[in-house]
Write a protein that holds these residues in place. Structure first.
Motif, PDB file in Angstrom:
ATOM      1  N   ASP A  28      37.838 -27.684  28.789  1.00  0.00           N
ATOM      2  CA  ASP A  28      38.224 -26.682  29.778  1.00  0.00           C
ATOM      3  C   ASP A  28      37.158 -25.597  29.891  1.00  0.00           C
ATOM      4  O   ASP A  28      36.838 -25.138  30.987  1.00  0.00           O
ATOM      5  CB  ASP A  28      39.576 -26.051  29.426  1.00  0.00           C
ATOM      6  CG  ASP A  28      40.718 -27.040  29.526  1.00  0.00           C
ATOM      7  OD1 ASP A  28      40.664 -27.932  30.393  1.00  0.00           O
ATOM      8  OD2 ASP A  28      41.667 -26.916  28.729  1.00  0.00           O
ATOM      9  N   VAL A  29      36.602 -25.198  28.754  1.00  0.00           N
ATOM     10  CA  VAL A  29      35.537 -24.195  28.764  1.00  0.00           C
ATOM     11  C   VAL A  29      34.317 -24.747  29.497  1.00  0.00           C
ATOM     12  O   VAL A  29      33.688 -24.050  30.299  1.00  0.00           O
ATOM     13  CB  VAL A  29      35.157 -23.747  27.340  1.00  0.00           C
ATOM     14  CG1 VAL A  29      33.907 -22.880  27.348  1.00  0.00           C
ATOM     15  CG2 VAL A  29      36.308 -22.999  26.699  1.00  0.00           C
ATOM     16  N   ILE A  30      33.986 -25.991  29.253  1.00  0.00           N
ATOM     17  CA  ILE A  30      32.834 -26.610  29.911  1.00  0.00           C
ATOM     18  C   ILE A  30      32.995 -26.579  31.424  1.00  0.00           C
ATOM     19  O   ILE A  30      32.064 -26.223  32.149  1.00  0.00           O
ATOM     20  CB  ILE A  30      32.613 -28.045  29.391  1.00  0.00           C
ATOM     21  CG1 ILE A  30      32.105 -27.987  27.947  1.00  0.00           C
ATOM     22  CG2 ILE A  30      31.637 -28.807  30.279  1.00  0.00           C
ATOM     23  CD1 ILE A  30      32.109 -29.318  27.233  1.00  0.00           C
ATOM     24  N   LYS A  31      34.185 -26.918  31.908  1.00  0.00           N
ATOM     25  CA  LYS A  31      34.431 -26.898  33.356  1.00  0.00           C
ATOM     26  C   LYS A  31      34.254 -25.491  33.916  1.00  0.00           C
ATOM     27  O   LYS A  31      33.617 -25.301  34.954  1.00  0.00           O
ATOM     28  CB  LYS A  31      35.837 -27.410  33.663  1.00  0.00           C
ATOM     29  CG  LYS A  31      36.012 -28.882  33.404  1.00  0.00           C
ATOM     30  CD  LYS A  31      37.463 -29.285  33.607  1.00  0.00           C
ATOM     31  CE  LYS A  31      37.696 -30.692  33.112  1.00  0.00           C
ATOM     32  NZ  LYS A  31      39.117 -31.059  33.127  1.00  0.00           N
ATOM     33  N   VAL A  32      34.806 -24.504  33.234  1.00  0.00           N
ATOM     34  CA  VAL A  32      34.707 -23.116  33.703  1.00  0.00           C
ATOM     35  C   VAL A  32      33.259 -22.636  33.637  1.00  0.00           C
ATOM     36  O   VAL A  32      32.761 -22.023  34.585  1.00  0.00           O
ATOM     37  CB  VAL A  32      35.630 -22.185  32.888  1.00  0.00           C
ATOM     38  CG1 VAL A  32      35.389 -20.730  33.244  1.00  0.00           C
ATOM     39  CG2 VAL A  32      37.083 -22.555  33.114  1.00  0.00           C
ATOM     40  N   VAL A  33      32.569 -22.927  32.540  1.00  0.00           N
ATOM     41  CA  VAL A  33      31.177 -22.495  32.392  1.00  0.00           C
ATOM     42  C   VAL A  33      30.305 -23.155  33.452  1.00  0.00           C
ATOM     43  O   VAL A  33      29.424 -22.506  34.025  1.00  0.00           O
ATOM     44  CB  VAL A  33      30.645 -22.760  30.968  1.00  0.00           C
ATOM     45  CG1 VAL A  33      29.130 -22.571  30.886  1.00  0.00           C
ATOM     46  CG2 VAL A  33      31.346 -21.850  29.971  1.00  0.00           C
ATOM     47  N   ASP A  34      30.544 -24.410  33.747  1.00  0.00           N
ATOM     48  CA  ASP A  34      29.782 -25.073  34.805  1.00  0.00           C
ATOM     49  C   ASP A  34      29.979 -24.360  36.133  1.00  0.00           C
ATOM     50  O   ASP A  34      29.020 -24.160  36.888  1.00  0.00           O
ATOM     51  CB  ASP A  34      30.172 -26.551  34.916  1.00  0.00           C
ATOM     52  CG  ASP A  34      29.635 -27.395  33.773  1.00  0.00           C
ATOM     53  OD1 ASP A  34      28.739 -26.928  33.038  1.00  0.00           O
ATOM     54  OD2 ASP A  34      30.123 -28.530  33.608  1.00  0.00           O
ATOM     55  N   ASP A  35      31.206 -23.943  36.437  1.00  0.00           N
ATOM     56  CA  ASP A  35      31.478 -23.180  37.662  1.00  0.00           C
ATOM     57  C   ASP A  35      30.782 -21.819  37.624  1.00  0.00           C
ATOM     58  O   ASP A  35      30.240 -21.359  38.634  1.00  0.00           O
ATOM     59  CB  ASP A  35      32.982 -22.981  37.868  1.00  0.00           C
ATOM     60  CG  ASP A  35      33.708 -24.264  38.236  1.00  0.00           C
ATOM     61  OD1 ASP A  35      33.044 -25.244  38.664  1.00  0.00           O
ATOM     62  OD2 ASP A  35      34.946 -24.287  38.110  1.00  0.00           O
ATOM     63  N   LEU A  36      30.792 -21.164  36.454  1.00  0.00           N
ATOM     64  CA  LEU A  36      30.122 -19.873  36.308  1.00  0.00           C
ATOM     65  C   LEU A  36      28.606 -20.006  36.471  1.00  0.00           C
ATOM     66  O   LEU A  36      27.953 -19.113  37.014  1.00  0.00           O
ATOM     67  CB  LEU A  36      30.456 -19.250  34.953  1.00  0.00           C
ATOM     68  CG  LEU A  36      31.907 -18.805  34.753  1.00  0.00           C
ATOM     69  CD1 LEU A  36      32.146 -18.414  33.298  1.00  0.00           C
ATOM     70  CD2 LEU A  36      32.274 -17.669  35.688  1.00  0.00           C
ATOM     71  N   LEU A  37      28.046 -21.129  36.019  1.00  0.00           N
ATOM     72  CA  LEU A  37      26.617 -21.389  36.198  1.00  0.00           C
ATOM     73  C   LEU A  37      26.273 -21.480  37.678  1.00  0.00           C
ATOM     74  O   LEU A  37      25.312 -20.860  38.141  1.00  0.00           O
ATOM     75  CB  LEU A  37      26.222 -22.698  35.497  1.00  0.00           C
ATOM     76  CG  LEU A  37      26.052 -22.653  34.000  1.00  0.00           C
ATOM     77  CD1 LEU A  37      26.044 -24.062  33.427  1.00  0.00           C
ATOM     78  CD2 LEU A  37      24.773 -21.932  33.650  1.00  0.00           C
ATOM     79  N   VAL A  38      27.048 -22.258  38.407  1.00  0.00           N
ATOM     80  CA  VAL A  38      26.808 -22.437  39.840  1.00  0.00           C
ATOM     81  C   VAL A  38      26.914 -21.099  40.576  1.00  0.00           C
ATOM     82  O   VAL A  38      26.117 -20.803  41.463  1.00  0.00           O
ATOM     83  CB  VAL A  38      27.795 -23.474  40.430  1.00  0.00           C
ATOM     84  CG1 VAL A  38      27.729 -23.503  41.941  1.00  0.00           C
ATOM     85  CG2 VAL A  38      27.516 -24.851  39.856  1.00  0.00           C
ATOM     86  N   ALA A  39      27.865 -20.273  40.178  1.00  0.00           N
ATOM     87  CA  ALA A  39      28.079 -18.975  40.826  1.00  0.00           C
ATOM     88  C   ALA A  39      27.069 -17.917  40.381  1.00  0.00           C
ATOM     89  O   ALA A  39      27.010 -16.840  40.958  1.00  0.00           O
ATOM     90  CB  ALA A  39      29.498 -18.481  40.547  1.00  0.00           C
ATOM     91  N   GLY A  40      26.273 -18.221  39.347  1.00  0.00           N
ATOM     92  CA  GLY A  40      25.259 -17.289  38.883  1.00  0.00           C
ATOM     93  C   GLY A  40      25.749 -16.242  37.894  1.00  0.00           C
ATOM     94  O   GLY A  40      25.054 -15.269  37.617  1.00  0.00           O
ATOM     95  N   TYR A  41      26.947 -16.426  37.345  1.00  0.00           N
ATOM     96  CA  TYR A  41      27.495 -15.460  36.391  1.00  0.00           C
ATOM     97  C   TYR A  41      26.982 -15.660  34.970  1.00  0.00           C
ATOM     98  O   TYR A  41      27.053 -14.742  34.160  1.00  0.00           O
ATOM     99  CB  TYR A  41      29.023 -15.516  36.374  1.00  0.00           C
ATOM    100  CG  TYR A  41      29.639 -14.956  37.617  1.00  0.00           C
ATOM    101  CD1 TYR A  41      29.630 -13.592  37.866  1.00  0.00           C
ATOM    102  CD2 TYR A  41      30.229 -15.784  38.554  1.00  0.00           C
ATOM    103  CE1 TYR A  41      30.205 -13.058  39.007  1.00  0.00           C
ATOM    104  CE2 TYR A  41      30.800 -15.270  39.705  1.00  0.00           C
ATOM    105  CZ  TYR A  41      30.782 -13.913  39.924  1.00  0.00           C
ATOM    106  OH  TYR A  41      31.333 -13.395  41.060  1.00  0.00           O
ATOM    107  N   VAL A  42      26.505 -16.854  34.645  1.00  0.00           N
ATOM    108  CA  VAL A  42      25.947 -17.137  33.321  1.00  0.00           C
ATOM    109  C   VAL A  42      24.660 -17.920  33.486  1.00  0.00           C
ATOM    110  O   VAL A  42      24.418 -18.538  34.527  1.00  0.00           O
ATOM    111  CB  VAL A  42      26.929 -17.922  32.405  1.00  0.00           C
ATOM    112  CG1 VAL A  42      28.181 -17.137  32.108  1.00  0.00           C
ATOM    113  CG2 VAL A  42      27.277 -19.273  32.990  1.00  0.00           C
ATOM    114  N   THR A  43      23.822 -17.876  32.468  1.00  0.00           N
ATOM    115  CA  THR A  43      22.624 -18.706  32.415  1.00  0.00           C
ATOM    116  C   THR A  43      22.650 -19.466  31.099  1.00  0.00           C
ATOM    117  O   THR A  43      23.308 -19.047  30.149  1.00  0.00           O
ATOM    118  CB  THR A  43      21.344 -17.849  32.477  1.00  0.00           C
ATOM    119  OG1 THR A  43      21.340 -16.932  31.391  1.00  0.00           O
ATOM    120  CG2 THR A  43      21.238 -17.095  33.791  1.00  0.00           C
ATOM    121  N   CYS A  44      21.937 -20.568  31.060  1.00  0.00           N
ATOM    122  CA  CYS A  44      21.870 -21.358  29.835  1.00  0.00           C
ATOM    123  C   CYS A  44      20.501 -21.222  29.206  1.00  0.00           C
ATOM    124  O   CYS A  44      19.476 -21.289  29.888  1.00  0.00           O
ATOM    125  CB  CYS A  44      22.149 -22.828  30.126  1.00  0.00           C
ATOM    126  SG  CYS A  44      23.877 -23.181  30.327  1.00  0.00           S
TER     127      CYS A  44
END
Length: 58
Positions: A28-44
């Motif tokens: 579930d975290v992976i799905k949310v983080v992937d969405d946050l990556l696309v939206a630009g809220y997080v970077t890896c």
């Protein structure tokens, strides 16, 4: 928003850390983080996607 809040301290996190902190499944975290990556809220810091990555909020 809970996952973003768990990443909010600005440090690098594995995707498993917020899962443990929020008592939710890592997938579930992976799905949310992937969405946050696309939206630009997080970077890896490392390889992004569902397989790996230390992520930080931006």
């Amino acid at each position: 928003m809970m996952v973003l809040g768990a990443l909010e301290d600005g440090g690098s996190h594995s995707k498993g850390e917020p899962a443990a902190r929020l008592d939710i499944g890592p997938s579930d975290v992976i799905k949310v983080v992937d969405d946050l990556l696309v939206a630009g809220y997080v970077t890896c810091a490392r390889a992004c996607g569902s397989s790996a990555g230390g992520c930080r909020s931006t």
